[in-house]
Design a protein around this motif. Structure first.
Motif, PDB file in Angstrom:
ATOM      1  N   GLU A 548      28.320  35.439  44.615  1.00  0.00           N
ATOM      2  CA  GLU A 548      29.188  35.874  43.522  1.00  0.00           C
ATOM      3  C   GLU A 548      30.396  34.953  43.438  1.00  0.00           C
ATOM      4  OE1 GLU A 548      28.457  40.663  44.139  1.00  0.00           O
ATOM      5  OE2 GLU A 548      29.981  39.604  45.276  1.00  0.00           O
ATOM      6  N   VAL A 549      30.864  34.693  42.219  1.00  0.00           N
ATOM      7  CA  VAL A 549      32.042  33.854  42.000  1.00  0.00           C
ATOM      8  C   VAL A 549      33.211  34.770  41.660  1.00  0.00           C
ATOM      9  CG1 VAL A 549      33.021  31.985  40.645  1.00  0.00           C
ATOM     10  CG2 VAL A 549      30.580  31.962  41.186  1.00  0.00           C
ATOM     11  N   TRP A 550      34.253  34.731  42.511  1.00  0.00           N
ATOM     12  CA  TRP A 550      35.412  35.608  42.340  1.00  0.00           C
ATOM     13  C   TRP A 550      36.601  34.825  41.818  1.00  0.00           C
ATOM     14  CZ3 TRP A 550      35.490  40.834  42.799  1.00  0.00           C
ATOM     15  CH2 TRP A 550      34.387  41.439  43.412  1.00  0.00           C
ATOM     16  N   LEU A 551      37.352  35.454  40.894  1.00  0.00           N
ATOM     17  CA  LEU A 551      38.599  34.905  40.381  1.00  0.00           C
ATOM     18  C   LEU A 551      39.757  35.721  40.942  1.00  0.00           C
ATOM     19  CD1 LEU A 551      37.566  34.415  36.642  1.00  0.00           C
ATOM     20  CD2 LEU A 551      37.522  32.735  38.475  1.00  0.00           C
ATOM     21  N   PRO A 552      40.979  35.151  41.036  1.00  0.00           N
ATOM     22  CA  PRO A 552      42.104  35.900  41.603  1.00  0.00           C
ATOM     23  C   PRO A 552      42.376  37.193  40.843  1.00  0.00           C
ATOM     24  CG  PRO A 552      42.639  33.573  41.408  1.00  0.00           C
ATOM     25  CD  PRO A 552      41.340  33.776  40.690  1.00  0.00           C
ATOM     26  N   ASP A 553      42.611  38.256  41.619  1.00  0.00           N
ATOM     27  CA  ASP A 553      42.988  39.578  41.083  1.00  0.00           C
ATOM     28  C   ASP A 553      41.965  40.128  40.086  1.00  0.00           C
ATOM     29  OD1 ASP A 553      45.423  39.556  42.543  1.00  0.00           O
ATOM     30  OD2 ASP A 553      46.310  38.276  40.998  1.00  0.00           O
ATOM     31  N   SER A 554      40.700  39.721  40.203  1.00  0.00           N
ATOM     32  CA  SER A 554      39.682  40.217  39.280  1.00  0.00           C
ATOM     33  C   SER A 554      39.016  41.461  39.861  1.00  0.00           C
ATOM     34  CB  SER A 554      38.630  39.135  39.020  1.00  0.00           C
ATOM     35  OG  SER A 554      38.011  38.750  40.225  1.00  0.00           O
ATOM     36  N   GLU A 555      38.588  42.336  38.967  1.00  0.00           N
ATOM     37  CA  GLU A 555      37.934  43.576  39.413  1.00  0.00           C
ATOM     38  C   GLU A 555      36.451  43.362  39.677  1.00  0.00           C
ATOM     39  OE1 GLU A 555      37.499  48.252  37.979  1.00  0.00           O
ATOM     40  OE2 GLU A 555      38.565  46.783  36.727  1.00  0.00           O
ATOM     41  N   PHE A 556      35.837  42.487  38.903  1.00  0.00           N
ATOM     42  CA  PHE A 556      34.413  42.202  39.048  1.00  0.00           C
ATOM     43  C   PHE A 556      34.202  40.690  39.152  1.00  0.00           C
ATOM     44  CE2 PHE A 556      34.596  46.171  36.596  1.00  0.00           C
ATOM     45  CZ  PHE A 556      33.880  47.009  37.457  1.00  0.00           C
ATOM     46  N   PRO A 557      33.155  40.278  39.871  1.00  0.00           N
ATOM     47  CA  PRO A 557      32.899  38.839  39.995  1.00  0.00           C
ATOM     48  C   PRO A 557      32.210  38.276  38.754  1.00  0.00           C
ATOM     49  CG  PRO A 557      31.218  40.052  41.178  1.00  0.00           C
ATOM     50  CD  PRO A 557      32.198  41.076  40.666  1.00  0.00           C
ATOM     51  N   VAL A 558      32.224  36.953  38.653  1.00  0.00           N
ATOM     52  CA  VAL A 558      31.450  36.248  37.628  1.00  0.00           C
ATOM     53  C   VAL A 558      30.052  36.006  38.202  1.00  0.00           C
ATOM     54  CG1 VAL A 558      31.237  34.144  36.261  1.00  0.00           C
ATOM     55  CG2 VAL A 558      33.501  35.159  36.672  1.00  0.00           C
TER      56      VAL A 558
END
Length: 672
Positions: A548-558
């Motif tokens: 999974e690709v995570w962004l800062p302070d994101s609730e769900f991954p890309v």
């Protein structure tokens, strides 16, 4: 993307029988086919908690707009129906092993007046004897060699008719690679006998033909017909070459296909060796993208389904034995199904010891090399690199092109010898000259997120310091060439500069920072950049378990598609950072385990320890050296030489009286 809740069937509507189900997209196309022992239990797993599904399953249920199922009487029927539907609809979320070609076979058309030898693919024909399967290159080389010993007709029907009408043979007849029955050089009966001999040889009985030719050669020599003896000798060599090419590896009655896989999270390489009559007759391999998240047993099941699904009524195509790397969960049903296709029993098993296990290991090595080669070629493909960078930019919604990407990883063993690594990719290719290692100490070594924050802070603090220094240097006259040489490695720095620009340690900043980990690591990296006032570098994290690709302070991954070139690039960078961190950690751990007696000498650093060892060769010689001898080593002055001598004095401080006094200003040894 569709909401799975919009087409979820009522639980009571779904039967509990075995069956096969199909997911369709809004255009009515089948995108996934699966089977289940209990349809209700299986289908409910797709809709119970879509957010908790694996990436490929999440993508599939959101790409679909409807689901339908068919109830069958047994697991065997579900296996047959699943294969039929996969072949009919070629769903994009199913693993697909087949390419556009079937295996080539060497065929002899014994039903014709003049039997013909040819290479055939596809469906079997009545009255034709088949040998193989082979690889395309090997089968044509084998046929070309055998035609000089068994000159059976190999021309097409049209060429045969023209030769019969004109009374002249084709080119093969003139070069003695055809007995030319079309013009009466050999009778139809003799030509058929020649074709029978060819089939007998291909069936594995080579020794009688070699023995017969050796007798003929001896007879020709006895009659002083050396020209004929030379031709027979060449025929013997040709037969032995073919025989050696298909060397015996197992018992002569062994007919088996040996399968092996080597896989990673995104792809799997498959290799198969075809053993007929104890000889390796052919080899085949291909790489498949793991669009579906499956285990090795599931991959084996799909592999056997798709490789043998068209072999009904072809007993020569299906071997008596199939050797596999892992047992599928429905081995009994699979064995029964393939036995029905072959018309006889098929033994499917995992070899544990002996020659067959050794051969399986060889096939597995071939699969591993095939996957490495595939990845190497893919990484070196300019088009794919450009596609990967563009896919990443679009998926992450970044406003800048990803010209430079840096990836960071932390490595340690239970909090000891904590290290960090930084690897760099420019234009999709690694730039190893910019790789960096970090030793993490103090409070930052207590957990991974603190270590990641520390590494990112140090890297970009250095960048900001260098940026300021270079900005000052750039304002001085005549320093642009030196600045370019330091930053970009450009040649031709001005020779008359008096204050050269400092050497750049971290080059220019990346467009994207990738960290190995999930949301905690990503947030730690983002805090480090924000704390330094850097807002033009973007941060993502790649979580290893589900990619999974995570962004800062994101609730769900890309969620990137499993076959995405962008995901492959991220995975390759992450794996390289992990490898680099592990190698540095092992180096540091090994160094920590070999503590030298010199380490405890106050004021003796690493460079001076090396200078002492270079001068004296061992710690033992250093201990026995006098102060004057110690001062002969590079960088060792009077004060440090005295400290070393006092440290290694046999009586410790009490023995210090035996160490001569030294004038610290002049270095002169004073009398005691």
């Amino acid at each position: 993307m569709a909401d799975p809740a919009s087409y979820r069937p009522q639980t009571g509507e779904i039967p509990t029988n075995p069956g096969v189900y199909r997911f369709r997209d809004p255009h009515g196309r089948v995108i996934y086919v699966g089977k289940a022992k209990n349809l209700r239990s299986r289908l409910n797993s797709y809709f119970a908690n879509p957010a908790g599904l694996l990436p490929k399953t999440f993508a599939m249920v959101h790409a679909a707009s409807s689901v339908e199922w068919t109830v069958v009487g047994s697991e065997l029927e579900s296996l047959q129906l699943e294969y039929t539907w996969i072949k009919e609809f070629t769903p994009r979320f199913n693993v697909m092993f087949r390419d556009d070609k079937s295996y080539p076979y060497l065929a002899v058309t014994m039903a014709e007046k003049y039997p013909r030898v040819q290479v055939l693919r596809g469906e079997r024909r009545k009255g034709t004897r088949y040998f193989g399967p082979y690889t395309a290159g090997a089968i044509r080389e084998t046929l070309d060699t055998l035609l000089r010993v068994f000159p059976v007709r190999s021309c097409s029907a049209g060429v045969l008719k023209r030769a019969e009408a004109s009374g002249r043979p084709c080119l093969l007849g003139y070069i003695d690679k055809c007995a030319a029955p079309c013009v009466g050089r050999i009778s139809p009966e003799d030509h058929r006998a020649l074709a029978e001999d060819f089939c007998t040889f291909m069936g594995g009985e080579a020794r009688p033909f070699v023995s017969r030719l050796e007798k003929d050669m001896a007879a020709a020599v006895a009659e002083l017909d050396y020209e004929q003896a030379g031709r027979i000798r060449d025929d013997i060599i040709a037969l032995k070459k073919v025989f050696e090419r298909n060397a015996v590896v197992l018992a002569e009655d062994t007919d088996a296909d040996v399968f092996a896989l080597h896989e990673d999270e995104l792809e799997a390489a498959v290799q198969v060796f075809h053993v007929r009559g104890g000889r390796i007759r052919g080899q085949r391999g291909w790489v498949v993208e793991k669009v579906e998240d499956t285990s090795t047993p599931d991959l084996v099941e799909h592999l056997l389904q798709q490789v043998y699904g068209d072999e009904a009524g072809s007993p020569g195509r299906l071997p008596r034995e199939i050797l596999i790397p892992a047992e599928p969960s429905n081995l009994a049903e699979l064995t029964q199904w393939l036995g029905g296709l072959r018309g006889a029993k098929v033994d499917i098993r995992v070899p544990q010891r002996g020659d067959k296990a050794a051969l399986l290991s060889t096939v597995r090595d071939n699969a591993e090399h095939a996957l490495k080669l595939h990845k190497t070629r893919r990484a070196g493909d300019l088009t794919l690199r450009s596609q990967a960078l563009q896919e990443l930019q679009e998926a992450l919604d970044l406003p800048v092109a990803l010209l430079r990407i840096e990836c960071y990883d932390i490595s340690h063993v239970q909090g000891t010898n904590v290290v960090g690594s930084m690897v760099v990719v420019e234009d999709g290719l690694p730039k190893k000259s910019d790789y960096r290692k970090f030793s993490v100490t103090g409070d930052a070594a207590n957990d991974d997120t603190a270590a990641m924050h520390d590494v990112l802070t140090r890297r970009f603090r250095n960048y900001l310091q260098e940026k300021e220094v270079h900005a000052e240097a750039a304002r001085l006259p005549g320093h642009q060439a030196a600045l370019d040489a330091a930053v970009f490695g450009a040649a031709g720095a001005s020779a008359d500069t008096t204050t050269p620009a400092p050497r750049a340690k971290f080059a220019y900043p990346p467009n994207l920072v990738v960290v190995d980990g999930g949301l905690p690591q990503v947030n730690a990296a983002a805090r480090a950049l924000a704390g330094l006032g850097i807002d033009d570098v973007y941060v993502v994290g790649l979580a290893k378990r589900l990619e999974e690709v995570w962004l800062p302070d994101s609730e769900f991954p890309v969620i990137l598609p499993r076959a995405s070139a962008g995901l492959y690039l991220l995975q390759r960078i992450r794996d390289e950072a992990h490898r680099f961190a592990i190698s540095f950690h092992r180096q540091k751990r090994g160094k920590a385990m070999t503590v030298s007696a010199l380490d405890s000498v106050p004021g003796l650093g690493d460079s001076k320890r090396k200078a002492l060892l270079a001068r004296f060769g061992s710690v033992r010689s250093i201990k026995a050296a006098t102060v004057e001898e110690l001062m002969e080593a590079k960088g060792i002055g009077p004060s440090l030489a005295t400290a070393i001598a006092r440290h290694f004095s046999p009586d410790g401080d009490a023995g210090a009286a035996n160490v001569p006094a030294i004038n610290m200003t002049t270095g002169e040894i004073l009398e005691t």
